[in-house]
Design a protein around this motif. Structure first.
Motif, short mmCIF file in Angstrom:
data_model
loop_
_atom_site.label_atom_id
_atom_site.label_comp_id
_atom_site.label_asym_id
_atom_site.label_seq_id
_atom_site.Cartn_x
_atom_site.Cartn_y
_atom_site.Cartn_z
N LEU A 60 -33.71 11.27 28.86
CA LEU A 60 -32.31 11.06 27.89
C LEU A 60 -31.33 11.88 28.64
O LEU A 60 -30.08 11.36 28.81
N ILE A 61 -31.71 13.24 29.09
CA ILE A 61 -30.81 14.10 29.58
C ILE A 61 -31.52 15.27 30.07
O ILE A 61 -32.69 15.31 29.92
N TYR A 62 -30.88 15.73 31.33
CA TYR A 62 -31.64 16.99 31.86
C TYR A 62 -30.60 17.99 32.19
O TYR A 62 -29.21 17.73 32.46
N PHE A 63 -30.91 19.36 32.08
CA PHE A 63 -29.95 20.60 32.13
C PHE A 63 -30.60 21.14 33.60
O PHE A 63 -31.81 21.36 33.61
N ASN A 64 -29.97 21.65 34.12
CA ASN A 64 -29.93 22.54 35.47
C ASN A 64 -29.44 24.02 35.20
O ASN A 64 -28.10 23.89 34.97
N ASN A 65 -30.02 25.24 35.04
CA ASN A 65 -29.33 26.36 34.62
C ASN A 65 -28.48 26.40 33.61
O ASN A 65 -27.18 26.84 33.54
N ASN A 66 -28.80 25.58 32.56
CA ASN A 66 -27.88 25.40 31.24
C ASN A 66 -26.91 24.28 31.02
O ASN A 66 -26.24 24.33 30.23
N VAL A 67 -26.49 23.87 32.39
CA VAL A 67 -25.53 22.84 32.55
C VAL A 67 -26.19 21.42 32.53
O VAL A 67 -27.10 21.22 33.23
N PRO A 68 -25.61 20.49 31.73
CA PRO A 68 -26.18 19.12 31.67
C PRO A 68 -25.65 18.35 33.23
O PRO A 68 -24.37 18.40 33.75
N ILE A 69 -26.88 17.83 33.68
CA ILE A 69 -26.69 17.45 35.22
C ILE A 69 -26.69 15.77 34.93
O ILE A 69 -25.82 15.32 35.72
N ASP A 70 -27.33 15.46 34.20
CA ASP A 70 -27.27 13.95 33.95
C ASP A 70 -27.47 13.40 32.72
O ASP A 70 -28.90 13.71 32.07
N ASP A 71 -26.77 12.94 31.80
CA ASP A 71 -26.98 12.36 30.37
C ASP A 71 -26.88 10.82 30.48
O ASP A 71 -26.52 10.10 29.12
N SER A 72 -27.07 10.22 31.56
CA SER A 72 -26.75 8.79 31.72
C SER A 72 -27.88 8.19 30.57
O SER A 72 -27.90 6.95 30.36
N GLY A 73 -28.96 8.52 30.27
CA GLY A 73 -30.13 8.01 29.39
C GLY A 73 -29.66 8.39 28.10
O GLY A 73 -30.42 7.55 27.04
N MET A 74 -28.74 8.96 27.80
CA MET A 74 -28.38 9.18 26.15
C MET A 74 -28.23 7.84 25.53
O MET A 74 -26.93 7.20 26.12
N PRO A 75 -28.75 7.26 24.72
CA PRO A 75 -28.34 6.05 24.12
C PRO A 75 -26.91 5.70 23.70
O PRO A 75 -26.54 4.56 23.92
N GLU A 76 -26.34 6.69 23.05
CA GLU A 76 -24.63 6.39 22.54
C GLU A 76 -24.48 7.51 21.96
O GLU A 76 -25.29 8.76 22.09
N ASP A 77 -23.24 7.56 21.46
CA ASP A 77 -22.89 8.77 20.99
C ASP A 77 -23.26 9.42 19.81
O ASP A 77 -23.05 10.61 19.51
N ARG A 78 -24.02 8.78 19.09
CA ARG A 78 -24.97 9.56 18.11
C ARG A 78 -25.91 10.60 18.63
O ARG A 78 -26.26 11.42 17.71
N PHE A 79 -25.89 10.46 19.93
CA PHE A 79 -26.91 11.41 20.47
C PHE A 79 -26.12 12.67 21.30
O PHE A 79 -25.40 12.35 22.07
N SER A 80 -26.64 13.77 21.06
CA SER A 80 -25.82 14.94 21.77
C SER A 80 -27.00 15.91 21.99
O SER A 80 -27.87 16.18 21.18
N ALA A 81 -26.91 16.75 22.97
CA ALA A 81 -27.81 17.73 23.44
C ALA A 81 -26.99 18.71 23.99
O ALA A 81 -25.88 18.72 24.65
N LYS A 82 -27.60 19.95 23.53
CA LYS A 82 -26.91 21.21 23.92
C LYS A 82 -27.99 22.16 24.57
O LYS A 82 -29.31 22.31 24.16
N MET A 83 -27.42 23.09 25.37
CA MET A 83 -28.61 24.20 25.85
C MET A 83 -27.60 25.43 26.01
O MET A 83 -26.97 25.78 27.01
N PRO A 84 -27.44 26.17 24.81
CA PRO A 84 -26.41 27.34 24.98
C PRO A 84 -27.06 28.51 25.67
O PRO A 84 -26.31 29.30 25.91
N ASN A 85 -28.19 28.57 25.74
CA ASN A 85 -29.00 29.72 26.92
C ASN A 85 -29.97 29.23 27.47
O ASN A 85 -30.59 28.04 27.16
N ALA A 86 -30.43 29.98 28.46
CA ALA A 86 -31.98 29.59 29.23
C ALA A 86 -33.00 29.53 28.26
O ALA A 86 -33.98 28.93 28.61
N SER A 87 -33.25 29.77 27.06
CA SER A 87 -34.48 29.72 26.37
C SER A 87 -34.19 28.81 25.01
O SER A 87 -35.20 28.82 24.26
N PHE A 88 -33.37 27.93 24.88
CA PHE A 88 -33.01 27.27 23.77
C PHE A 88 -32.25 26.01 24.23
O PHE A 88 -31.28 26.17 24.46
#
Lengths: 116, 116
Positions: free
Chosen positions: B46-74
């Motif tokens: 769906l999505i992947y983050f590197n150092n808390n930054v979203p790198i590729d969210d092309s797999g997120m199906p639609e706007d109903r989906f969202s992902a966050k990574m506010p810090n390195a542990s969550f």
């Protein structure tokens, strides 16, 4: 588009018999290839990986895999299966573009059933 | 050592409700991935983050989906509003720096979502 194919959806094998799971990948240059195993209700665990060098790689739990560039294959084998090997097995390839980092494309999986 | 921790393990909700899935990666890992697994589509990134930054969210199906990574542990994956077709097992995985582009991911046990 990059793709990984696992032709066998299900395989049933007797305990103690040998096992071979097939995997074909689409990107032929210098693939990074992996086999993961998923036990029921669990996440995926890395069995083994191939980057370069010796085309026969050893993994955990007695598994091995052989990379064959001419056939675009990376088949997984085990000489003698144990009942605990019943699981689903996924072949995967790393992203083609270096910037894709650890982005993996997974095959559809092969479910292995082990008969007593 | 603690592995990747996901919560909840199971979630049953009704269509239209908001769903939040949570993930704690392995300490020291700097890449985090959200995958979805269904019978029909297998494992999808769906999505992947590197150092808390979203790198590729092309797999997120639609706007109903969202992902966050506010810090390195969550990290969180949110679906709002949820629909029955979102029913799946959602996996979080992390990987360590220094593994470069080796693709070795460590998976959590997954969150099984059922939307009625």
């Amino acid at each position: 588009a990059q793709s990984v194919t696992q032709p066998d959806i299900h395989i049933t094998v007797s305990e103690g018999a040998s096992l071979e799971l097939r995997c074909n990948y689409s990107y032929g240059a210098t693939p990074y290839l992996f086999w993961y195993v998923q036990s029921p209700g669990q996440g995926l665990q890395l069995l083994l990986k191939y980057f370069s060098g010796d085309t026969l790689v050893q993994g955990i739990k007695g598994f091995e895999a052989e990379f064959k560039r001419s056939q675009s294959s990376f088949n997984l084998r085990k000489p003698s299966v144990h009942w605990s090997d019943a699981a689903e097995y996924f072949c995967a390839e790393r992203g083609v573009i270096k910037a894709a980092g650890n982005k993996l494309t997974f095959g559809g999986g092969t479910r292995v059933l082990v008969k007593p | 050592d603690a592995g990747v921790i996901q919560s909840p393990r199971h979630e049953v909700t009704e269509m239209g409700q908001e769903v939040t899935l949570r993930c704690k990666p392995i300490s020291g890992h700097n890449s985090l991935f959200w995958y979805r697994q269904t019978m029909m589509r297998g494992l999808e990134l769906l999505i992947y983050f590197n150092n808390n930054v979203p790198i590729d969210d092309s797999g997120m199906p639609e706007d109903r989906f969202s992902a966050k990574m506010p810090n390195a542990s969550f990290s969180t994956l949110k679906i709002q509003p949820s629909e029955p077709r979102d029913s799946a097992v959602y996996f979080c995985a992390s990987s360590a720096p220094g593994t470069g582009y080796t693709g070795e991911l460590f998976f959590g046990e997954g969150s099984r979502l059922t939307v009625l």
